[in-house]
Design a protein around this motif. Sequence first.
Motif, mmCIF file in Angstrom:
data_model
loop_
_atom_site.group_PDB
_atom_site.id
_atom_site.type_symbol
_atom_site.label_atom_id
_atom_site.label_comp_id
_atom_site.label_asym_id
_atom_site.label_seq_id
_atom_site.Cartn_x
_atom_site.Cartn_y
_atom_site.Cartn_z
ATOM 1 N N ILE C 101 36.278 41.824 51.966
ATOM 2 C CA ILE C 101 36.331 42.267 50.563
ATOM 3 C C ILE C 101 36.689 41.076 49.665
ATOM 4 O O ILE C 101 36.087 40.878 48.610
ATOM 5 C CB ILE C 101 37.320 43.436 50.383
ATOM 6 C CG1 ILE C 101 36.774 44.694 51.087
ATOM 7 C CG2 ILE C 101 37.546 43.740 48.889
ATOM 8 C CD1 ILE C 101 37.718 45.904 51.055
ATOM 9 N N ASN C 104 33.692 38.979 49.171
ATOM 10 C CA ASN C 104 32.711 39.618 48.287
ATOM 11 C C ASN C 104 33.190 39.709 46.841
ATOM 12 O O ASN C 104 32.370 39.785 45.926
ATOM 13 C CB ASN C 104 32.325 40.999 48.835
ATOM 14 C CG ASN C 104 31.332 40.861 49.989
ATOM 15 O OD1 ASN C 104 30.573 39.889 50.062
ATOM 16 N ND2 ASN C 104 31.342 41.830 50.892
ATOM 17 N N GLU C 105 34.506 39.690 46.639
ATOM 18 C CA GLU C 105 35.025 39.622 45.256
ATOM 19 C C GLU C 105 34.523 38.329 44.588
ATOM 20 O O GLU C 105 34.221 38.305 43.398
ATOM 21 C CB GLU C 105 36.566 39.617 45.249
ATOM 22 C CG GLU C 105 37.228 40.904 45.704
ATOM 23 C CD GLU C 105 37.373 41.927 44.579
ATOM 24 O OE1 GLU C 105 36.899 41.681 43.454
ATOM 25 O OE2 GLU C 105 37.956 42.997 44.850
ATOM 26 N N TYR C 108 30.379 38.380 44.466
ATOM 27 C CA TYR C 108 29.857 39.348 43.495
ATOM 28 C C TYR C 108 30.826 39.503 42.331
ATOM 29 O O TYR C 108 31.566 40.499 42.260
ATOM 30 C CB TYR C 108 29.632 40.707 44.162
ATOM 31 C CG TYR C 108 28.580 40.715 45.245
ATOM 32 C CD1 TYR C 108 27.237 40.916 44.936
ATOM 33 C CD2 TYR C 108 28.933 40.538 46.583
ATOM 34 C CE1 TYR C 108 26.267 40.928 45.927
ATOM 35 C CE2 TYR C 108 27.959 40.546 47.584
ATOM 36 C CZ TYR C 108 26.632 40.753 47.246
ATOM 37 O OH TYR C 108 25.670 40.763 48.229
ATOM 38 N N PRO C 109 30.856 38.531 41.399
ATOM 39 C CA PRO C 109 31.750 38.690 40.248
ATOM 40 C C PRO C 109 31.390 39.990 39.523
ATOM 41 O O PRO C 109 30.202 40.287 39.342
ATOM 42 C CB PRO C 109 31.425 37.467 39.377
ATOM 43 C CG PRO C 109 30.716 36.506 40.266
ATOM 44 C CD PRO C 109 30.014 37.321 41.290
#
Lengths: 124, 124, 124, 124
Positions: C101, C104-105, C108-109
């Motif tokens: 996670i 992916n933070e 994927y802003p």
Amino acid sequence: MESRTNSSQIEVLTIEFRQFVDSRDWGQFHSPRNLVLALVGEVGELAAEFQWTDDVEVPGMLADDGFRKSVGSELADVFGYLLRLADVLQIDLADELRKKIAINEVRYPADKSRGSSDKYTSYE
Amino acid sequence: MESRTNSSQIEVLTIEFRQFVDSRDWGQFHSPRNLVLALVGEVGELAAEFQWTDDVEVPGMLADDGFRKSVGSELADVFGYLLRLADVLQIDLADELRKKIAINEVRYPADKSRGSSDKYTSYE
Amino acid sequence: MESRTNSSQIEVLTIEFRQFVDSRDWGQFHSPRNLVLALVGEVGELAAEFQWTDDVEVPGMLADDGFRKSVGSELADVFGYLLRLADVLQIDLADELRKKIAINEVRYPADKSRGSSDKYTSYE
Amino acid sequence: MESRTNSSQIEVLTIEFRQFVDSRDWGQFHSPRNLVLALVGEVGELAAEFQWTDDVEVPGMLADDGFRKSVGSELADVFGYLLRLADVLQIDLADELRKKIAINEVRYPADKSRGSSDKYTSYE
């Protein structure tokens, strides 16, 4: 194709793929379990092509050349490992499919199964 | 079969399966995503045939008629849904496989890839 | 539960499943590749629950106790083999998920990825 | 963690992932069938990690940090979509797993099933 009059199309494709594999000495990696895992990986890539959409949008997506090309490429990968697995296991895919259709002709009589997605066990 | 002299074996099998489906009015269930999910289910059954064994035991198991029959039946299910998916998507499996092999002939030059299971991206 | 105050819920479930396995001497079958194949089989059964329907019908189906029970049972099988695989591989699922996670933070802003299903590689 | 004394670890992880999804407005893509297809894709990537090896080599591979990291990353993806699917379906994974273990305690009596990979149907 004259020299292949006794070979079916599936046999010809199987031989073409086998030659590609043999010329790279990759047969050593193609155990049955490895090919099953490879097939699973390719089916996963196929599934991923359809993951962030919905049923209604798919027909429109299929009009897009890029999407069709991606899906075609994934189907090729699935088909390739399926042929290769059948080759290694010495199983005749066409023969097995015809046997399965014949079994399902009996399991799913047209009059009982028409328009129903129920499993055959529900009306045996 | 005389009227099919121009049909390939894969086309003939596709038509046989399509007729089985159409005579039961099952085309309504065969959307692309449904067929992908069905294919996944069958590949899962194929994987399950090989789950509680190990690589060394598989060749011996394949000498057993019951095991071969089970595996052949699962391969038929996978092949059937793959043909059906290609039929619904109007994708030519044989053509796609040949294109993929041609791509991989370039990606994996025989001299560089011989005896190696590395992905092509490692020596591009 | 007092004696388990230092164990997380996932550790407790992992131990419960391990005890079930050990009391049957099934650890011998639980090699990593076998557990991957078993996981694939269970995901296939989960996929099959959703194969002959469409997106619109699923919410209604989920109101049916029988369907919910079947789906819950398949989710349990997938979860069980996933826990078991992590146990055998000595990988901490909760830790890995939190790391993913966090990755992916960054990939994927929120402002770039909002409402888009594009892969991060498309806007890197 | 004091404020979470009533939430289980699985609930906490589920909420963390849900917040990641909601802050990107991705809930619109997370229908049950989409999440099943995404789960299939991730299980495919997990399977691919183990495809070109054999059972004997896996323990040695697991000593390699790069391989362990790749496998941990794939397990995280599978776990994430499984949690997300259970969240969307409002199914309690821990509860379902405990119910399934209880069922299997009955299906597979320890004395009958010890050291055997036979399916329970073979000795019912």
